[in-house]
Scaffold this motif. Structure first.
Motif, PDB file in Angstrom:
ATOM      1  N   CYS A 157       9.429   3.323   5.829  1.00 48.49           N
ATOM      2  CA  CYS A 157       9.684   1.993   6.584  1.00 48.49           C
ATOM      3  C   CYS A 157       9.767   1.092   5.402  1.00 48.49           C
ATOM      4  O   CYS A 157       9.268   0.982   4.377  1.00 48.49           O
ATOM      5  N   ALA A 182       2.324   4.087   9.778  1.00 49.96           N
ATOM      6  CA  ALA A 182       3.122   4.473   8.492  1.00 49.96           C
ATOM      7  C   ALA A 182       2.222   4.720   6.674  1.00 49.96           C
ATOM      8  O   ALA A 182       1.981   3.601   6.144  1.00 49.96           O
ATOM      9  N   ARG A 239       0.789   5.229   3.579  1.00 55.15           N
ATOM     10  CA  ARG A 239       1.875   5.996   2.925  1.00 55.15           C
ATOM     11  C   ARG A 239       0.520   5.940   1.588  1.00 55.15           C
ATOM     12  O   ARG A 239       0.403   5.408   0.780  1.00 55.15           O
ATOM     13  N   GLY A 294       1.954  -6.061   6.966  1.00 60.05           N
ATOM     14  CA  GLY A 294       1.882  -6.849   7.611  1.00 60.05           C
ATOM     15  C   GLY A 294       0.780  -6.501   8.428  1.00 60.05           C
ATOM     16  O   GLY A 294      -0.598  -6.734   9.087  1.00 60.05           O
ATOM     17  N   CYS A 295       0.117  -4.967   7.818  1.00 63.70           N
ATOM     18  CA  CYS A 295      -1.345  -4.506   7.658  1.00 63.70           C
ATOM     19  C   CYS A 295      -2.057  -4.901   6.788  1.00 63.70           C
ATOM     20  O   CYS A 295      -3.072  -5.465   6.967  1.00 63.70           O
ATOM     21  N   LYS A 355       7.998  -7.389  16.001  1.00 62.80           N
ATOM     22  CA  LYS A 355       7.050  -7.058  16.114  1.00 62.80           C
ATOM     23  C   LYS A 355       5.811  -7.421  16.482  1.00 62.80           C
ATOM     24  O   LYS A 355       5.402  -8.336  15.826  1.00 62.80           O
ATOM     25  N   GLY A 389      -0.764  -4.658  12.938  1.00 62.59           N
ATOM     26  CA  GLY A 389      -0.592  -3.819  11.682  1.00 62.59           C
ATOM     27  C   GLY A 389      -0.069  -2.829  12.302  1.00 62.59           C
ATOM     28  O   GLY A 389       0.176  -1.818  11.471  1.00 62.59           O
ATOM     29  N   CYS A 390       1.056  -3.041  12.687  1.00 59.64           N
ATOM     30  CA  CYS A 390       1.705  -1.211  13.658  1.00 59.64           C
ATOM     31  C   CYS A 390       0.749  -0.655  14.027  1.00 59.64           C
ATOM     32  O   CYS A 390       0.644   0.687  12.996  1.00 59.64           O
ATOM     33  N   CYS A 408      -1.328   0.042   8.726  1.00 58.76           N
ATOM     34  CA  CYS A 408      -0.918   0.901   9.597  1.00 58.76           C
ATOM     35  C   CYS A 408      -0.463   2.405   9.906  1.00 58.76           C
ATOM     36  O   CYS A 408      -0.974   2.935   9.127  1.00 58.76           O
ATOM     37  N   GLY A 439       1.795  -1.730   3.576  1.00 49.44           N
ATOM     38  CA  GLY A 439       2.498  -3.432   3.911  1.00 49.44           C
ATOM     39  C   GLY A 439       2.010  -4.063   3.878  1.00 49.44           C
ATOM     40  O   GLY A 439       0.395  -4.622   4.079  1.00 49.44           O
ATOM     41  N   GLY A 455       7.904  -0.377  11.776  1.00 52.02           N
ATOM     42  CA  GLY A 455       7.557   1.099  11.329  1.00 52.02           C
ATOM     43  C   GLY A 455       8.707   1.531  10.762  1.00 52.02           C
ATOM     44  O   GLY A 455       8.874   2.798  10.109  1.00 52.02           O
ATOM     45  N   ASP A 502       9.179  -2.143   4.627  1.00 49.91           N
ATOM     46  CA  ASP A 502       8.131  -2.440   3.872  1.00 49.91           C
ATOM     47  C   ASP A 502       6.789  -1.562   2.849  1.00 49.91           C
ATOM     48  O   ASP A 502       6.543  -0.906   2.711  1.00 49.91           O
ATOM     49  N   PRO A 547      11.291  -3.671  12.073  1.00 43.18           N
ATOM     50  CA  PRO A 547      11.561  -4.658  12.371  1.00 43.18           C
ATOM     51  C   PRO A 547       9.536  -5.755  11.529  1.00 43.18           C
ATOM     52  O   PRO A 547       8.639  -5.239  10.712  1.00 43.18           O
TER      53      PRO A 547
END
Ligand code: LMR
Ligand code: SF4
Length: 512
Positions: free
Chosen positions: A62, A276, A278, A144-145, A420, A186-187, A274, A142, A444, A64, A395
């Motif tokens: 992603c 993603a 990581r 967003g989450c 998103k 949060g994806c 999310c 990231g 993501g 981010d 996005p």
């Protein structure tokens, strides 16, 4: 410790570009359960392709790359100053190599430091232990989450669920509510770490630490194990689904920890991550700084998806696909409906928080009439000839632009906004009034979208920093789903209302 910086650089690169097997297995299971042909199935297959592409390109999964957060366990006597220095050097190099997006922003001036260093960045936690090796764990979580993290103070009153008291059942309600309030923003599908107790600070820390547990472990505390199982089974009945498109999987993992509290406080803190997800870790030889072992590389043993759970292969009718090239006419936009897939070719412009704020009071540097704005903060690198290359470009969460979006659409004649997570009622009204649509891209999927970008046609506002600048991008076959149309329809509004109804089925007491 000569090799420590190189080892840390490898850790950062691996974390950003190669999702661990336990996370992949959870996503794969979700994919098998989803009905083929649905929007959620489509999103999950894009996510799977993206994970593969990131690994093959050694590029960020992603765009981010989050707040780099390290947990370091050191033998007694290890020099923490030197370790921190090596971490900072590795962070700078990973940013130069395009494995991390420059993400560190001065909160007062808005200036991006450009190298991922800054006041309090990266975050490094130390703990001593009796072992004679160093362990370094890293999470790249990231924005967003992170924005979907939530902390409850018990007792409280929860939308859809009523009163939540200071007991296991009250905790149960908070956790279900945390999944509901995140919706797809949060994806989703996401992983949650929950911290029970502590104070406001340590509660959140405990929640985040849970994210280092393996996705398929089980909690040693039987009460918490039961609660984790209950949440996994029931949060998925909210039908928020991948990206908030509706569907069978909303949550991929739930890990809960508890600590003591003081009598007056009772916090339930939730860290939402999310898909993603990581995180990675290494053990390091304290003499040489070389990697001895990776912590999250082994394949988990995963229960196969049972027949009743697996997707029914009854294809839903294929969505309509509409190919558009900006500038787009009002007529073309008014013909679109929620559920249509738009495939874009041509020039689009990125714009997120700083640009939206700016455009309210200023003119745009390019003609946006009939144009497309992409809520995106890409990872960009200059190639050997000094030309910009897009390394990752998915996005960002659109709802942050809600205070500005309708006015910007009207002022500049914009016809489509890509992002998103959806937007709110003011934007929906604006889309209707001015003839525009909201297109949901898969959050993501930064490699997938970077692949659709065929060229960079310049940039404005580099002073906002790389993620916030306005990039002018040529795209080919850039696909996104209409989730808000110009007739007052919003998939996001529908899913939110439906999931609130579903949430209320969990009102009755379950744990005594
Ligand atoms: O900053 C970004 O690129 C995206 C962010 O992580 C988000 O989810 O909104
Ligand atoms: S864009 Fe989505 S996948 Fe990427 S960091 Fe934000 S929440 Fe996670």
């Amino acid at each position: 410790m000569q090799s420590l910086k190189e080892s840390l650089l490898e850790l950062i690169t691996e974390t950003s570009t190669n999702l661990p097997p336990d996370v992949r297995a959870a996503i794969q299971q979700a994919k098998e359960k989803e009905n083929s042909g649905t929007r959620a199935a489509l999103a999950l297959s894009t996510i799977s392709d993206n994970i593969q592409m990131a690994e093959e390109n050694t590029s960020p999964i992603c765009q981010d790359t989050g707040m780099p957060t390290f947990y370091v366990y050191v033998p007694v006597g290890a020099n923490q100053i030197k370790i921190s220095q090596a971490i900072r050097e590795a962070i700078v190099e990973a940013t130069q190599n395009g494995k991390l997006r420059p993400n560190s922003v001065d909160s007062l001036t808005g200036e991006n430091s450009g190298n991922n260093l800054g006041e309090g960045v990266p975050v490094i936690h130390y703990e001593q232990w009796e072992k004679d090796e160093i362990e370094v764990k890293l999470i790249l979580k990231g924005g967003g989450c992170e924005n979907k993290n939530i902390q409850y103070s018990l007792p409280c009153e929860l939308e859809g669920l009523g009163r939540a008291g200071r007991d296991l059942d009250g905790i149960r309600k908070c956790i279900l509510h945390s999944v509901y309030q995140a919706q797809g923003q949060g994806c989703s599908a996401g992983f949650i770490g929950v911290g029970i107790g502590g104070d406001r600070t340590t509660g959140y820390e405990l929640a985040k630490k849970q994210l280092f547990r393996k996705a398929h472990d089980s909690n040693p505390n039987p009460d918490l194990a039961r609660l984790e199982e209950y949440i996994m089974e029931n949060a998925n009945k909210l039908s928020i689904g991948t990206m908030g498109f509706g569907g069978t999987t909303t949550l991929l993992g739930c890990k809960i920890g508890a600590m003591h509290r003081i009598p007056a406080s009772f916090y339930v803190s939730v860290a939402y991550n999310c898909w993603a997800f990581r995180r990675q870790g290494i053990t390091v030889d304290p003499e040489t700084g070389k990697i001895k072992r990776w912590l999250y590389k082994e394949q988990p043993t995963v229960k196969p998806v049972t027949v009743s759970e697996s997707a029914t292969k009854t294809e839903t009718s294929a969505p309509r696909e509409v190919r558009l090239t900006p500038p787009i006419s009002e007529e073309a936009i008014r013909s679109l409906r929620v559920g249509d897939i738009v495939i874009l070719d041509g020039l689009i412009h990125t714009g997120r928080d700083a640009l939206h704020k700016y455009l309210i009071d200023h003119e745009a540097p390019v003609d946006l009439n009939g144009g497309v704005i992409y809520h995106c903060g890409p990872v960009m690198l200059k190639d050997a000839n000094g030309n910009w290359e897009v390394k990752a470009a998915g996005p960002t969460t659109s709802i942050r632009e809600e205070p500005y979006q309708a006015d910007i659409i009207k002022k500049f004649g914009i016809r489509a906004v890509i992002g998103k997570g959806g937007m709110g009622s003011r934007t929906l009204e604006g889309l209707k009034e001015h003839g525009a649509v909201y297109l949901n891209a898969i959050g993501g999927a930064a490699q997938y979208y970077a692949d659709c970008i065929t060229g960079v046609d310049g940039v404005h506002f580099m002073e906002f920093g790389v993620p916030e600048a306005m990039w002018h991008l040529h795209v080919k076959n850039f696909a996104a789903i209409v989730t808000m149309d110009s007739h007052g329809n919003s998939l996001h509004k529908d899913v939110e209302m439906d999931s609130l109804k579903r949430l209320s089925q969990f009102k009755e007491k379950v744990f005594s």
